[in-house]
Design an enzyme around this catalytic site. Sequence first.
Site, PDB file in Angstrom:
ATOM      1  N   GLY B  61       0.799  -1.224   0.000  1.00 30.08           N
ATOM      2  CA  GLY B  61       0.000   0.000   0.000  1.00 30.08           C
ATOM      3  C   GLY B  61       0.828   1.268   0.000  1.00 30.08           C
ATOM      4  O   GLY B  61       0.299   2.358  -0.184  1.00 30.08           O
ATOM      5  N   HIS B  88      17.529  10.450 -12.229  1.00 33.61           N
ATOM      6  CA  HIS B  88      16.685   9.284 -11.922  1.00 33.61           C
ATOM      7  C   HIS B  88      15.948   9.484 -10.597  1.00 33.61           C
ATOM      8  O   HIS B  88      16.439  10.139  -9.680  1.00 33.61           O
ATOM      9  CB  HIS B  88      17.545   8.019 -11.843  1.00 33.61           C
ATOM     10  CG  HIS B  88      17.846   7.417 -13.185  1.00 33.61           C
ATOM     11  ND1 HIS B  88      18.999   6.709 -13.456  1.00 33.61           N
ATOM     12  CD2 HIS B  88      17.135   7.411 -14.338  1.00 33.61           C
ATOM     13  CE1 HIS B  88      18.982   6.295 -14.707  1.00 33.61           C
ATOM     14  NE2 HIS B  88      17.867   6.714 -15.259  1.00 33.61           N
ATOM     15  N   ASP B  90      15.532   7.602  -8.103  1.00 34.12           N
ATOM     16  CA  ASP B  90      16.207   7.184  -6.868  1.00 34.12           C
ATOM     17  C   ASP B  90      17.315   8.165  -6.472  1.00 34.12           C
ATOM     18  O   ASP B  90      17.997   7.952  -5.465  1.00 34.12           O
ATOM     19  CB  ASP B  90      16.734   5.747  -6.974  1.00 34.12           C
ATOM     20  CG  ASP B  90      17.658   5.535  -8.161  1.00 34.12           C
ATOM     21  OD1 ASP B  90      17.543   6.284  -9.156  1.00 34.12           O
ATOM     22  OD2 ASP B  90      18.507   4.631  -8.093  1.00 34.12           O
ATOM     23  N   HIS B  91      17.436   9.249  -7.245  1.00 31.08           N
ATOM     24  CA  HIS B  91      18.387  10.306  -6.879  1.00 31.08           C
ATOM     25  C   HIS B  91      17.727  11.676  -6.694  1.00 31.08           C
ATOM     26  O   HIS B  91      18.280  12.525  -6.018  1.00 31.08           O
ATOM     27  CB  HIS B  91      19.518  10.391  -7.920  1.00 31.08           C
ATOM     28  CG  HIS B  91      20.402   9.185  -7.891  1.00 31.08           C
ATOM     29  ND1 HIS B  91      21.647   9.179  -7.314  1.00 31.08           N
ATOM     30  CD2 HIS B  91      20.191   7.909  -8.317  1.00 31.08           C
ATOM     31  CE1 HIS B  91      22.178   7.962  -7.404  1.00 31.08           C
ATOM     32  NE2 HIS B  91      21.313   7.173  -8.009  1.00 31.08           N
ATOM     33  N   HIS B 153      25.883   7.070 -18.010  1.00 26.10           N
ATOM     34  CA  HIS B 153      24.912   6.267 -17.272  1.00 26.10           C
ATOM     35  C   HIS B 153      23.712   6.068 -18.195  1.00 26.10           C
ATOM     36  O   HIS B 153      23.763   6.447 -19.368  1.00 26.10           O
ATOM     37  CB  HIS B 153      24.567   7.008 -15.961  1.00 26.10           C
ATOM     38  CG  HIS B 153      23.626   6.283 -15.061  1.00 26.10           C
ATOM     39  ND1 HIS B 153      23.729   4.940 -14.775  1.00 26.10           N
ATOM     40  CD2 HIS B 153      22.549   6.730 -14.331  1.00 26.10           C
ATOM     41  CE1 HIS B 153      22.758   4.606 -13.937  1.00 26.10           C
ATOM     42  NE2 HIS B 153      22.033   5.658 -13.656  1.00 26.10           N
ATOM     43  N   ASP B 207      29.734   3.549  -6.864  1.00 30.17           N
ATOM     44  CA  ASP B 207      28.519   2.816  -7.237  1.00 30.17           C
ATOM     45  C   ASP B 207      28.769   1.301  -7.183  1.00 30.17           C
ATOM     46  O   ASP B 207      29.633   0.777  -7.886  1.00 30.17           O
ATOM     47  CB  ASP B 207      28.143   3.234  -8.670  1.00 30.17           C
ATOM     48  CG  ASP B 207      26.905   2.534  -9.222  1.00 30.17           C
ATOM     49  OD1 ASP B 207      26.258   1.772  -8.481  1.00 30.17           O
ATOM     50  OD2 ASP B 207      26.596   2.763 -10.415  1.00 30.17           O
ATOM     51  N   SER B 245      13.111   7.742 -18.950  1.00 29.15           N
ATOM     52  CA  SER B 245      14.220   8.698 -18.879  1.00 29.15           C
ATOM     53  C   SER B 245      15.411   8.257 -19.734  1.00 29.15           C
ATOM     54  O   SER B 245      16.426   8.932 -19.770  1.00 29.15           O
ATOM     55  CB  SER B 245      14.690   8.848 -17.428  1.00 29.15           C
ATOM     56  OG  SER B 245      15.090   7.591 -16.924  1.00 29.15           O
ATOM     57  N   HIS B 380      25.119   0.499 -15.105  1.00 33.54           N
ATOM     58  CA  HIS B 380      26.049   0.504 -13.970  1.00 33.54           C
ATOM     59  C   HIS B 380      27.305  -0.319 -14.289  1.00 33.54           C
ATOM     60  O   HIS B 380      27.220  -1.392 -14.867  1.00 33.54           O
ATOM     61  CB  HIS B 380      25.379  -0.085 -12.730  1.00 33.54           C
ATOM     62  CG  HIS B 380      24.188   0.707 -12.280  1.00 33.54           C
ATOM     63  ND1 HIS B 380      24.286   1.765 -11.415  1.00 33.54           N
ATOM     64  CD2 HIS B 380      22.874   0.598 -12.603  1.00 33.54           C
ATOM     65  CE1 HIS B 380      23.077   2.273 -11.205  1.00 33.54           C
ATOM     66  NE2 HIS B 380      22.202   1.579 -11.917  1.00 33.54           N
ATOM     67  N   ASP B 455       2.230   7.497   1.713  1.00 33.85           N
ATOM     68  CA  ASP B 455       1.029   6.749   1.326  1.00 33.85           C
ATOM     69  C   ASP B 455      -0.048   7.783   1.045  1.00 33.85           C
ATOM     70  O   ASP B 455      -0.537   8.439   1.959  1.00 33.85           O
ATOM     71  CB  ASP B 455       0.621   5.809   2.463  1.00 33.85           C
ATOM     72  CG  ASP B 455      -0.558   4.926   2.069  1.00 33.85           C
ATOM     73  OD1 ASP B 455      -1.134   5.137   0.984  1.00 33.85           O
ATOM     74  OD2 ASP B 455      -0.901   4.022   2.845  1.00 33.85           O
TER      75      ASP B 455
END
EC number: 3.1.-.-
Lengths: 564, 564
Positions: B61, B88, B90-91, B153, B207, B245, B380, B455
């Site tokens: 959820g 991205h 996550d960055h 990348h 990384d 992206s 990566h 959430d």
Amino acid sequence: MTAVNQSKKATPPPPLAEGGLRIVALGGIGEVGRNMTVFEHAGRLLIVDCGVLFPEDDQPGVDLILPDFRAIEDRLDDIEALVLTHGHEDHIGAVPFLLKQRPDLPVIGSRFTLALLAAKCREHRQTPTLIEVAEGQHSSHGPFDCEFFAVNHSIPDALAVAIRTSAGLVLHTGDIKLDQLPLDGRLTDLAGFSRLGDEGVDLFLVDSTNAEVPGFVVPEREIGPVLDGVIRKASQRVIVACFASHVHRVQQVLDVAVEHGRRVALVGRSMVRNMGIAADLGLLHVPEGLFVDLDVAMQLPSDQVLFVSTGSQGEPLSALSRMARGEHRQISIEPGDTVVLASSLIPGNENAVFGVVNGLVRLGAQVVHQGNAKVHVSGHAPAGELLFLYNSVRPSNVMPVHGEWRHLRANAALAVRTGVAEDRVVIAEDGVVVDLVDGKAQISGRVEVGHVYVDGLSVGDVGESTLSDRLVLGEGGFISISVAVQSSTGRAVSPPTVSGRGFSDDPKALDQAVALVEMELSRTEAEGITDPHRIAQAIRRVVGRWVADTYRRRPMIVPTVIPV
Amino acid sequence: MTAVNQSKKATPPPPLAEGGLRIVALGGIGEVGRNMTVFEHAGRLLIVDCGVLFPEDDQPGVDLILPDFRAIEDRLDDIEALVLTHGHEDHIGAVPFLLKQRPDLPVIGSRFTLALLAAKCREHRQTPTLIEVAEGQHSSHGPFDCEFFAVNHSIPDALAVAIRTSAGLVLHTGDIKLDQLPLDGRLTDLAGFSRLGDEGVDLFLVDSTNAEVPGFVVPEREIGPVLDGVIRKASQRVIVACFASHVHRVQQVLDVAVEHGRRVALVGRSMVRNMGIAADLGLLHVPEGLFVDLDVAMQLPSDQVLFVSTGSQGEPLSALSRMARGEHRQISIEPGDTVVLASSLIPGNENAVFGVVNGLVRLGAQVVHQGNAKVHVSGHAPAGELLFLYNSVRPSNVMPVHGEWRHLRANAALAVRTGVAEDRVVIAEDGVVVDLVDGKAQISGRVEVGHVYVDGLSVGDVGESTLSDRLVLGEGGFISISVAVQSSTGRAVSPPTVSGRGFSDDPKALDQAVALVEMELSRTEAEGITDPHRIAQAIRRVVGRWVADTYRRRPMIVPTVIPV
């Protein structure tokens, strides 16, 4: 190639033509698991395999999924026999549930297969009628004559079955691969298949699991030297996890353990049970004194012990998962320990398995798995091996089995490339009825095949509606609103009780809702609404709207109105 | 190499030594996602990246997981700047949540990164202070001097950042690989890294994502010819799904479309938005008239059109998933259509992705994916490329970042193999505090770092207790028992209402429970129990025992006792 139209609606087939053979899978086609194929001829039925499927994310709380027996439940007495190709759960796991409906059903299989089944049936307090067969033998069941052929797979003693009726000759591979240097020397009987091909195979049911994978599987015996290299370098404890039925994998682990002077403890109930059976039947060779109990193993120097464990799929309750969480009662992982996952990574288990790997690595273990060493080979024939099968058998008609749609289509394409006519390759997912008449296999209809869920002690009472509720509850929890109202006036006799579970950690999250419900109750009372059901609906509406606007979430809203 | 002790308890570090540099990750180490690293020097802070993590099965959820800002929430004014390495999620995904706490925080990044961030911030009605930088440039933020280096990348315009303070020189790779023939000619600046190495890199943050993978990544440009081969053979519609992206991947798709006379429609909101930005910035080259709207595309002959779509991870609401289920409003898959998944398969998404593949195959599409064609390469650096990095930079201290424990350990081992001293390789998962003092990096403590869940509209009110309830509800549903009792006597004033959701499809499943609850209520009344809480406990106990014995299931038991 032909395939069913895309609707999954039942379209009952016409009566089977005189002398024809009818085939319908009640599981295992269009999915990987719960394999079960029903053959009908001259009014009698023969079943090949009866396995379980393990649930996925969208089937929460379910323990097992069974084949759907509805198509045969009115014809249980017509079943001549159940033939088992090998002892994996996806081929034998549902047998006790079928035996409950037909306890005297003769079950045919190889020695190891039946030994595993017998152990399973004992847990269900069943003593089935078992008929042991071996490769090269025949068995006759009403109008069906069965001939058995050795096949190589990731469990010993697997069989393919040729079924002869007056409608023609059918060959079903079961699960199969073509390891040309098998550890036990028991080759898939390609020579036998070629003899059948000479005779003329009218329909060939072929394992599709690896049809998308090019080439050939490396021989199982090449894993031994890899394990040897890993264990040779280990200066501390070694834990090898693999499937509890993979006798040849375990055999190679034992051989390496002997080589390096390590004694072996088996960890996990199914590992202990299955290796006991395999040793008793002479399929696993255990030098005297190699096995030690876990308690004894814990006392041995760390470089003189090796554990063979279950849990290679990251099952949260398994011994290996508990070790990875530092919660195993006896075995605690020390920096420098070596853990080998000598197993496949079943799709869907990635997060669980990598969770275990990360836990072990975090504790300092070196973890060897198929991603960084060749410690696993598949048990299913990839494309290169399937071509050998097609060219040996030279079938007139082909029906890919055991696989999802992507596997079935890939397997069908291979059949066509070996010269099978496109219109003789039949992709028939679960429930699709195929009739073999006058040497041609064709789709004749469709019976309904659903998922039958086992949850705890019950079979079948958990269905799509319950699962859909679980998915909603699992995503958003629920908000319950309970209120007692005077049945004559609809007036609330106490403030409403509003509480949530799985909704928020904030104890004040629902405070606003109480006032809203009270306002709504005043309104319904003012409008003279006394029907508890209508009051409940009004409460659901107002709370649902509030929570969507305020939180943009979708908990289940559960109002209870008690008339007093 | 050194690593934190295994407890996750906070052990506050001592004050940072004068002239030292302190590093702590609030996300991204020990997991893949929500990357955020905080650097502290001379009482000031610099943050590199601020991304989100996507939830796993045991976080149902939840929409997003944020880095845990608690460690900096008292020091927001000490933050000099936020540096973004690339665009991205996550960055950059958590930046709006950080800006909410510090709206004037300067955000530093490359042109494309900031354009993506600006679009994201517009959705949050934020207008952040953006400072554009490019490779070769410096920017100064309090005691931190930053120098930027081009890195290659799976998104354009990515940067590594070198941070100079009086404590020494730190190099942070961001996400990186070493494609030696990049599509845009923009190489990872290994020459620049070597110059830094000559100067002396005191700490290298690297990384780890692909550290377990041996060898090198095939150049991105080799995907073009593979796509060309696939699309050349296609006689009907082609749909290519990839990350929204991945500008260079889309560029190659466009080039092939032009080659084969197909016009292109973009499908999916983020694909349309990002490719618009990329085209505006000159990063994506779109020939005049190539793009057409979806409506127009639907009118074109099927061999003259190509769709570039999101949904490559099997997201259930994506266009591709809807096509696979036959539910897309405009695009219905026809036998003979070609679908290409030009994307990775993120662990955990296997079932969703293969579900989409099976749906498409079932409808007759040919599906090309990385399992059967080279239509994806990773973004990566694997082991071979990481060795090049270590040998160029020749760092004194190494800190693996971006990865689970298995990745971090593998990366650490690579550093050691290139000659970094074992005790200078620091594995510091989220929250572990590393101090660089006198040229040596050492763990000095640990701050608490938890999961912060988004959430719906709220951040942080869903925590472990709510998730644990959701998991219970998702597995077993609940049984609610509501009863009104006379507050003076504890006598039930109406029969109890017992109902279940997510428990059983059988409407009679709970009939027995009603009688049990009535008996229990008689008992509590007889014993003079009037406290609603105690009565509820008694009900919970009796229903819980009954359901465990009868069904062997564990639904949540939710009694509500209303005193009237």
